[in-house]
Design a protein around this motif. Structure first.
Motif, short mmCIF file in Angstrom:
data_model
loop_
_atom_site.label_atom_id
_atom_site.label_comp_id
_atom_site.label_asym_id
_atom_site.label_seq_id
_atom_site.Cartn_x
_atom_site.Cartn_y
_atom_site.Cartn_z
N GLY A 130 0.99 -1.41 -0.62
CA GLY A 130 0.16 -0.67 0.08
C GLY A 130 0.74 1.35 0.13
O GLY A 130 0.54 2.65 0.09
N VAL A 131 2.24 1.21 0.42
CA VAL A 131 3.38 1.92 0.22
C VAL A 131 3.99 2.27 -0.68
O VAL A 131 4.37 3.62 -0.79
CB VAL A 131 3.96 2.24 1.74
CG1 VAL A 131 4.53 3.62 2.57
CG2 VAL A 131 2.68 2.21 3.12
N GLY A 132 4.42 1.29 -0.51
CA GLY A 132 6.04 1.41 -2.04
C GLY A 132 7.65 1.04 -1.30
O GLY A 132 6.78 0.52 0.26
N CYS A 133 7.98 1.46 -1.57
CA CYS A 133 9.19 1.63 -1.16
C CYS A 133 9.53 1.88 0.73
O CYS A 133 9.52 3.61 0.76
CB CYS A 133 10.55 1.79 -1.28
SG CYS A 133 12.11 1.12 -1.56
N MET A 134 10.06 1.63 1.39
CA MET A 134 10.42 1.58 2.70
C MET A 134 11.80 1.77 3.23
O MET A 134 12.18 0.62 3.07
CB MET A 134 9.34 0.78 3.74
CG MET A 134 8.25 1.11 3.42
SD MET A 134 7.42 2.66 4.04
CE MET A 134 6.51 2.32 6.02
N VAL A 135 12.13 2.36 3.82
CA VAL A 135 13.48 2.88 3.89
C VAL A 135 13.93 3.33 6.04
O VAL A 135 12.94 4.05 6.37
CB VAL A 135 14.14 3.83 3.82
CG1 VAL A 135 15.73 4.21 3.64
CG2 VAL A 135 13.80 4.46 1.92
N LYS A 136 14.94 1.85 6.20
CA LYS A 136 14.67 1.89 7.48
C LYS A 136 15.58 3.04 7.98
O LYS A 136 16.96 3.05 7.64
CB LYS A 136 15.33 0.93 8.05
CG LYS A 136 16.01 0.80 9.51
CD LYS A 136 14.66 0.25 10.40
CE LYS A 136 15.29 -0.12 11.84
NZ LYS A 136 14.04 -0.97 12.17
N MET A 137 15.70 4.20 8.67
CA MET A 137 15.92 5.40 10.16
C MET A 137 16.01 5.12 10.96
O MET A 137 15.75 4.32 11.46
CB MET A 137 15.11 6.19 9.25
CG MET A 137 14.51 7.06 7.58
SD MET A 137 16.22 7.12 6.87
CE MET A 137 17.04 8.80 6.97
N PRO A 138 17.50 5.98 11.09
CA PRO A 138 16.50 6.17 12.89
C PRO A 138 15.26 5.70 13.68
O PRO A 138 14.99 5.41 14.49
CB PRO A 138 17.39 6.83 13.08
CG PRO A 138 19.18 6.93 11.80
CD PRO A 138 17.54 7.00 10.69
N THR A 139 14.64 6.75 12.67
CA THR A 139 13.85 7.28 13.51
C THR A 139 12.42 5.94 13.29
O THR A 139 10.99 6.07 13.77
CB THR A 139 13.01 8.68 13.33
OG1 THR A 139 12.74 8.23 12.34
CG2 THR A 139 13.76 9.18 13.49
N GLY A 140 12.79 5.32 12.49
CA GLY A 140 12.05 3.94 11.78
C GLY A 140 11.41 4.18 10.51
O GLY A 140 12.66 4.20 9.84
N TRP A 141 10.64 3.43 10.12
CA TRP A 141 9.92 2.69 9.05
C TRP A 141 10.14 4.18 7.73
O TRP A 141 8.79 4.73 8.78
CB TRP A 141 9.75 1.47 8.64
CG TRP A 141 9.65 0.28 8.37
CD1 TRP A 141 10.52 0.16 9.48
CD2 TRP A 141 11.30 0.22 7.79
NE1 TRP A 141 10.91 -1.27 9.97
CE2 TRP A 141 11.66 -1.55 8.72
CE3 TRP A 141 11.80 -0.05 6.74
CZ2 TRP A 141 12.75 -2.24 8.68
CZ3 TRP A 141 12.63 -0.94 6.20
CH2 TRP A 141 13.22 -1.86 7.07
N THR A 142 10.47 4.55 6.93
CA THR A 142 10.11 5.95 6.10
C THR A 142 9.59 5.73 4.67
O THR A 142 10.74 4.95 4.17
CB THR A 142 11.10 6.94 6.22
OG1 THR A 142 11.73 7.34 7.38
CG2 THR A 142 10.66 8.45 6.22
N PRO A 143 8.73 5.86 4.12
CA PRO A 143 8.45 6.18 2.89
C PRO A 143 9.92 6.50 2.11
O PRO A 143 10.16 7.50 1.94
CB PRO A 143 7.48 6.31 2.77
CG PRO A 143 6.00 6.63 3.69
CD PRO A 143 7.50 6.43 4.74
N GLN A 144 10.29 5.93 0.73
CA GLN A 144 11.35 6.42 -0.17
C GLN A 144 11.03 8.40 -0.39
O GLN A 144 11.41 8.96 -0.53
CB GLN A 144 11.71 5.53 -1.23
CG GLN A 144 13.01 5.85 -1.84
CD GLN A 144 12.94 5.06 -2.68
OE1 GLN A 144 12.36 4.16 -2.59
NE2 GLN A 144 13.52 5.10 -4.14
#
Length: 95
Positions: free
Chosen positions: A52-66
């Motif tokens: 539903g969201v697409g590509c997610m990238v792991k960041m220090p704050t959590g998972w963020t959409p690309q």
């Protein structure tokens, strides 16, 4: 089978269109997953693909959409800088 195809041309056309649509959806999903994995490989980051969201990238704050990665990086940068503002060095330094 040929008799059915000749007797019901509208249903046959709809069935063919449905099969083509399903193929395109599967192909699109595979391409999106592949590009997400390639982004993770290129940037050396952990990535996941969410339907539903697409590509997610792991960041220090959590998972963020690309797509929102640039705004996330700016907020992390401003949170870690002592003045709380971005340091772009605009107008300073050698030409």
């Amino acid at each position: 089978m040929k008799a059915y195809l000749r007797a019901k041309p509208l249903q046959t056309a709809l069935l063919i269109m449905l099969v083509i649509l399903a193929f395109l959806m599967i192909a699109s999903s595979l391409i999106n997953r592949g590009s997400c994995a390639w982004h993770g490989y290129q940037t050396d980051r952990t990535t996941r693909y969410a339907i539903g969201v697409g590509c997610m990238v792991k960041m220090p704050t959590g998972w963020t959409p690309q797509r929102e990665l640039r705004t996330e990086q700016q907020s992390i940068t401003s949170a870690h800088s002592p003045s709380g503002q971005r340091d772009d060095n605009q107008g300073e330094g050698p030409c």
